[in-house]
Design a protein around this motif. Structure first.
Motif, PDB file in Angstrom:
ATOM      1  N   LYS A 214       0.857  -1.194   0.000  1.00  0.00           N
ATOM      2  CA  LYS A 214       0.000   0.000   0.000  1.00  0.00           C
ATOM      3  C   LYS A 214       0.885   1.233   0.000  1.00  0.00           C
ATOM      4  CE  LYS A 214      -3.655   2.467   2.460  1.00  0.00           C
ATOM      5  NZ  LYS A 214      -4.525   2.518   3.668  1.00  0.00           N
ATOM      6  N   GLN A 215       0.798   2.019  -1.077  1.00  0.00           N
ATOM      7  CA  GLN A 215       1.542   3.267  -1.208  1.00  0.00           C
ATOM      8  C   GLN A 215       3.030   3.074  -0.935  1.00  0.00           C
ATOM      9  OE1 GLN A 215      -0.530   6.004   1.370  1.00  0.00           O
ATOM     10  NE2 GLN A 215      -2.259   6.217  -0.034  1.00  0.00           N
ATOM     11  N   GLY A 216       3.567   1.974  -1.462  1.00  0.00           N
ATOM     12  CA  GLY A 216       4.994   1.725  -1.361  1.00  0.00           C
ATOM     13  C   GLY A 216       5.464   1.027  -0.109  1.00  0.00           C
ATOM     14  N   TYR A 217       4.564   0.816   0.824  1.00  0.00           N
ATOM     15  CA  TYR A 217       4.926   0.143   2.068  1.00  0.00           C
ATOM     16  C   TYR A 217       4.389  -1.283   2.075  1.00  0.00           C
ATOM     17  CZ  TYR A 217       6.324   4.647   4.057  1.00  0.00           C
ATOM     18  OH  TYR A 217       6.954   5.841   4.300  1.00  0.00           O
ATOM     19  N   LEU A 218       5.088  -2.144   2.780  1.00  0.00           N
ATOM     20  CA  LEU A 218       4.636  -3.515   2.967  1.00  0.00           C
ATOM     21  C   LEU A 218       3.579  -3.520   4.060  1.00  0.00           C
ATOM     22  CD1 LEU A 218       5.071  -6.461   2.097  1.00  0.00           C
ATOM     23  CD2 LEU A 218       6.813  -6.648   3.887  1.00  0.00           C
ATOM     24  N   TRP A 219       2.308  -3.630   3.636  1.00  0.00           N
ATOM     25  CA  TRP A 219       1.196  -3.565   4.588  1.00  0.00           C
ATOM     26  C   TRP A 219       1.083  -4.846   5.399  1.00  0.00           C
ATOM     27  CZ3 TRP A 219      -2.021   0.104   6.350  1.00  0.00           C
ATOM     28  CH2 TRP A 219      -3.165  -0.302   7.027  1.00  0.00           C
ATOM     29  N   GLY A 220       1.302  -5.975   4.753  1.00  0.00           N
ATOM     30  CA  GLY A 220       1.211  -7.248   5.440  1.00  0.00           C
ATOM     31  C   GLY A 220       1.751  -8.362   4.571  1.00  0.00           C
ATOM     32  N   VAL A 221       2.231  -9.415   5.184  1.00  0.00           N
ATOM     33  CA  VAL A 221       2.740 -10.560   4.441  1.00  0.00           C
ATOM     34  C   VAL A 221       2.435 -11.830   5.229  1.00  0.00           C
ATOM     35  CG1 VAL A 221       5.061 -10.333   5.460  1.00  0.00           C
ATOM     36  CG2 VAL A 221       4.759 -11.544   3.290  1.00  0.00           C
ATOM     37  N   GLY A 222       2.004 -12.852   4.502  1.00  0.00           N
ATOM     38  CA  GLY A 222       1.679 -14.119   5.148  1.00  0.00           C
ATOM     39  C   GLY A 222       1.006 -15.047   4.161  1.00  0.00           C
ATOM     40  N   THR A 223       0.532 -16.162   4.639  1.00  0.00           N
ATOM     41  CA  THR A 223      -0.202 -17.080   3.775  1.00  0.00           C
ATOM     42  C   THR A 223      -1.491 -16.409   3.317  1.00  0.00           C
ATOM     43  OG1 THR A 223      -1.460 -18.068   5.582  1.00  0.00           O
ATOM     44  CG2 THR A 223       0.712 -19.028   5.102  1.00  0.00           C
ATOM     45  N   PRO A 224      -2.093 -16.902   2.230  1.00  0.00           N
ATOM     46  CA  PRO A 224      -3.373 -16.316   1.810  1.00  0.00           C
ATOM     47  C   PRO A 224      -4.404 -16.273   2.941  1.00  0.00           C
ATOM     48  CG  PRO A 224      -2.531 -17.745   0.089  1.00  0.00           C
ATOM     49  CD  PRO A 224      -1.618 -17.915   1.264  1.00  0.00           C
ATOM     50  N   GLU A 225      -4.456 -17.332   3.728  1.00  0.00           N
ATOM     51  CA  GLU A 225      -5.430 -17.377   4.828  1.00  0.00           C
ATOM     52  C   GLU A 225      -5.126 -16.325   5.894  1.00  0.00           C
ATOM     53  OE1 GLU A 225      -5.522 -20.999   2.559  1.00  0.00           O
ATOM     54  OE2 GLU A 225      -3.856 -19.978   3.559  1.00  0.00           O
ATOM     55  N   GLU A 226      -3.845 -15.994   6.071  1.00  0.00           N
ATOM     56  CA  GLU A 226      -3.462 -15.042   7.115  1.00  0.00           C
ATOM     57  C   GLU A 226      -3.719 -13.588   6.717  1.00  0.00           C
ATOM     58  OE1 GLU A 226       0.215 -17.531   9.230  1.00  0.00           O
ATOM     59  OE2 GLU A 226       0.611 -16.191   7.528  1.00  0.00           O
ATOM     60  N   VAL A 227      -3.515 -13.257   5.439  1.00  0.00           N
ATOM     61  CA  VAL A 227      -3.559 -11.839   5.056  1.00  0.00           C
ATOM     62  C   VAL A 227      -4.792 -11.443   4.257  1.00  0.00           C
ATOM     63  CG1 VAL A 227      -1.046 -11.623   5.127  1.00  0.00           C
ATOM     64  CG2 VAL A 227      -2.176 -12.178   2.967  1.00  0.00           C
ATOM     65  N   LEU A 228      -5.436 -12.416   3.605  1.00  0.00           N
ATOM     66  CA  LEU A 228      -6.606 -12.069   2.796  1.00  0.00           C
ATOM     67  C   LEU A 228      -7.862 -12.133   3.663  1.00  0.00           C
ATOM     68  CD1 LEU A 228      -5.831 -13.779  -0.630  1.00  0.00           C
ATOM     69  CD2 LEU A 228      -5.417 -11.424   0.101  1.00  0.00           C
ATOM     70  N   ASN A 229      -8.147 -11.030   4.284  1.00  0.00           N
ATOM     71  CA  ASN A 229      -9.359 -10.902   5.090  1.00  0.00           C
ATOM     72  C   ASN A 229     -10.016  -9.567   4.738  1.00  0.00           C
ATOM     73  OD1 ASN A 229      -8.194  -8.798   6.904  1.00  0.00           O
ATOM     74  ND2 ASN A 229      -6.889 -10.492   7.567  1.00  0.00           N
ATOM     75  N   PRO A 230     -11.303  -9.397   5.053  1.00  0.00           N
ATOM     76  CA  PRO A 230     -12.011  -8.162   4.667  1.00  0.00           C
ATOM     77  C   PRO A 230     -11.336  -6.888   5.157  1.00  0.00           C
ATOM     78  CG  PRO A 230     -13.588  -9.839   5.300  1.00  0.00           C
ATOM     79  CD  PRO A 230     -12.226 -10.400   5.622  1.00  0.00           C
ATOM     80  N   SER A 231     -10.722  -6.934   6.339  1.00  0.00           N
ATOM     81  CA  SER A 231     -10.084  -5.733   6.879  1.00  0.00           C
ATOM     82  C   SER A 231      -8.882  -5.318   6.023  1.00  0.00           C
ATOM     83  CB  SER A 231      -9.642  -5.989   8.318  1.00  0.00           C
ATOM     84  OG  SER A 231      -8.939  -4.863   8.825  1.00  0.00           O
ATOM     85  N   ASN A 232      -7.972  -6.257   5.761  1.00  0.00           N
ATOM     86  CA  ASN A 232      -6.787  -5.944   4.955  1.00  0.00           C
ATOM     87  C   ASN A 232      -7.171  -5.542   3.534  1.00  0.00           C
ATOM     88  OD1 ASN A 232      -4.957  -6.385   6.984  1.00  0.00           O
ATOM     89  ND2 ASN A 232      -4.511  -8.495   6.394  1.00  0.00           N
ATOM     90  N   ILE A 233      -8.104  -6.257   2.945  1.00  0.00           N
ATOM     91  CA  ILE A 233      -8.510  -5.966   1.570  1.00  0.00           C
ATOM     92  C   ILE A 233      -9.145  -4.584   1.480  1.00  0.00           C
ATOM     93  CG2 ILE A 233     -10.095  -6.659  -0.271  1.00  0.00           C
ATOM     94  CD1 ILE A 233      -9.555  -9.576   0.640  1.00  0.00           C
ATOM     95  N   GLY A 234      -9.936  -4.226   2.486  1.00  0.00           N
ATOM     96  CA  GLY A 234     -10.526  -2.893   2.511  1.00  0.00           C
ATOM     97  C   GLY A 234      -9.475  -1.800   2.616  1.00  0.00           C
ATOM     98  N   GLU A 235      -8.453  -2.014   3.431  1.00  0.00           N
ATOM     99  CA  GLU A 235      -7.393  -1.020   3.604  1.00  0.00           C
ATOM    100  C   GLU A 235      -6.545  -0.880   2.340  1.00  0.00           C
ATOM    101  OE1 GLU A 235      -6.603   1.078   5.893  1.00  0.00           O
ATOM    102  OE2 GLU A 235      -7.973   0.519   7.512  1.00  0.00           O
ATOM    103  N   VAL A 236      -6.218  -2.000   1.701  1.00  0.00           N
ATOM    104  CA  VAL A 236      -5.283  -1.985   0.569  1.00  0.00           C
ATOM    105  C   VAL A 236      -5.973  -1.646  -0.740  1.00  0.00           C
ATOM    106  CG1 VAL A 236      -3.726  -3.437  -0.803  1.00  0.00           C
ATOM    107  CG2 VAL A 236      -3.659  -3.545   1.695  1.00  0.00           C
ATOM    108  N   PHE A 237      -7.182  -2.176  -0.957  1.00  0.00           N
ATOM    109  CA  PHE A 237      -7.862  -2.008  -2.239  1.00  0.00           C
ATOM    110  C   PHE A 237      -9.054  -1.049  -2.186  1.00  0.00           C
ATOM    111  CE2 PHE A 237      -5.730  -6.106  -2.577  1.00  0.00           C
ATOM    112  CZ  PHE A 237      -5.141  -6.023  -3.831  1.00  0.00           C
TER     113      PHE A 237
END
Length: 256
Positions: A214-237
């Motif tokens: 997000k905007q050049g920063y590493l917002w999060g990293v992990g398995t798909p199950e760990e990082v693909l959640n509504p909260s992260n997706i809302g913040e990033v996309f």
């Protein structure tokens, strides 16, 4: 650890696009970089591939800083499949793939030896191009051309393969064919893969880990199950989402 990023910062001008990225990849891992347009995905890949030099920090390949090593030594371990390739006129698929042996040749050697040609034929076989090996590259379809350039990268015998949006301009059939081929290489040869992918569900299906930018920063990293959640997706996309489990794994449904 074949690839390590330490406080990596860089861009195209004095203003950095990618900032303070710290990340380590394990052997045989498949990492996908995802994020909104302008988040720095392709810039980060260019920093990893030596196309761009970092403003701060470093990229380590097998423990050595890649930007201080000779290009041919880096190319023996790391290969890049760019989003758009320059299609050479008058070259056959076999001739194109043979260029992948260049980093392994001494400067005085002009011709490939028997071992080099064996590597070329192996790359052609792995990408299922045997029947097309004598055809001109400019005569290939989009999916076939993508496989030809992948074979070129594989002929380098890299430990790490970087791919910038490899499924762009391909229909869904060719997308899946290419990603299944990469999956086999990843699992059978422990090839470490880094992809930039726009299609989040393809990233979820094929990746070991996902890095959200997000905007050049590493917002999060992990398995798909760990990082693909509504909260992260809302913040990033900037969209709402629902996560569902399917026969091919986790998938994301978007809505506004």
């Amino acid at each position: 650890m074949p690839l390590e990023l330490q406080n990596l910062t860089g861009g195209y001008t004095s203003v950095p696009i990618v900032q303070n990225v710290n990340l380590t990849l394990q052997t045989g891992e498949w990492l996908s970089l995802v994020g909104a347009n302008g988040s720095g995905k392709s810039t980060l890949l260019k920093l990893l591939s030596r196309i761009l030099s970092p403003q701060q920090g470093m990229v380590l390949l097998d423990g050595k800083v890649i930007h201080s090593q000779p290009p041919n030594l880096v190319a023996q371990k790391l290969a890049l499949l760019p989003q758009q390739q320059t299609v050479p006129v008058g070259l056959t698929v076999r001739q194109l793939v043979s260029l992948g042996r260049t980093p392994h040749q001494p400067w005085w050697q002009w011709e490939l030896n028997v071992e080099d040609w064996q590597k070329v034929e192996y790359a052609i076989q792995k990408t299922q191009l045997e029947k097309l090996s004598d055809r001109l590259v400019e005569q290939l379809s989009g999916g076939e051309r993508q496989r030809a350039f992948l074979a070129l990268a594989l002929a380098q015998e890299p430990k790490v393969l970087l791919l910038d949006e490899p499924t762009t301009y391909l229909d869904v059939n060719y997308q899946l064919q290419l990603l299944e081929l990469l999956k086999n290489l990843n699992q059978q040869q422990e090839l470490t893969i880094v992809t930039v992918l726009h299609e989040l569900n393809l990233a979820a299906r094929y990746s070991s880990r996902i890095a959200l930018l997000k905007q050049g920063y590493l917002w999060g990293v992990g398995t798909p199950e760990e990082v693909l959640n509504p909260s992260n997706i809302g913040e990033v996309f900037g969209v709402e989402s629902v996560i569902i489990q399917t026969p091919v794994g986790l998938q994301v449904c978007f809505y506004l």
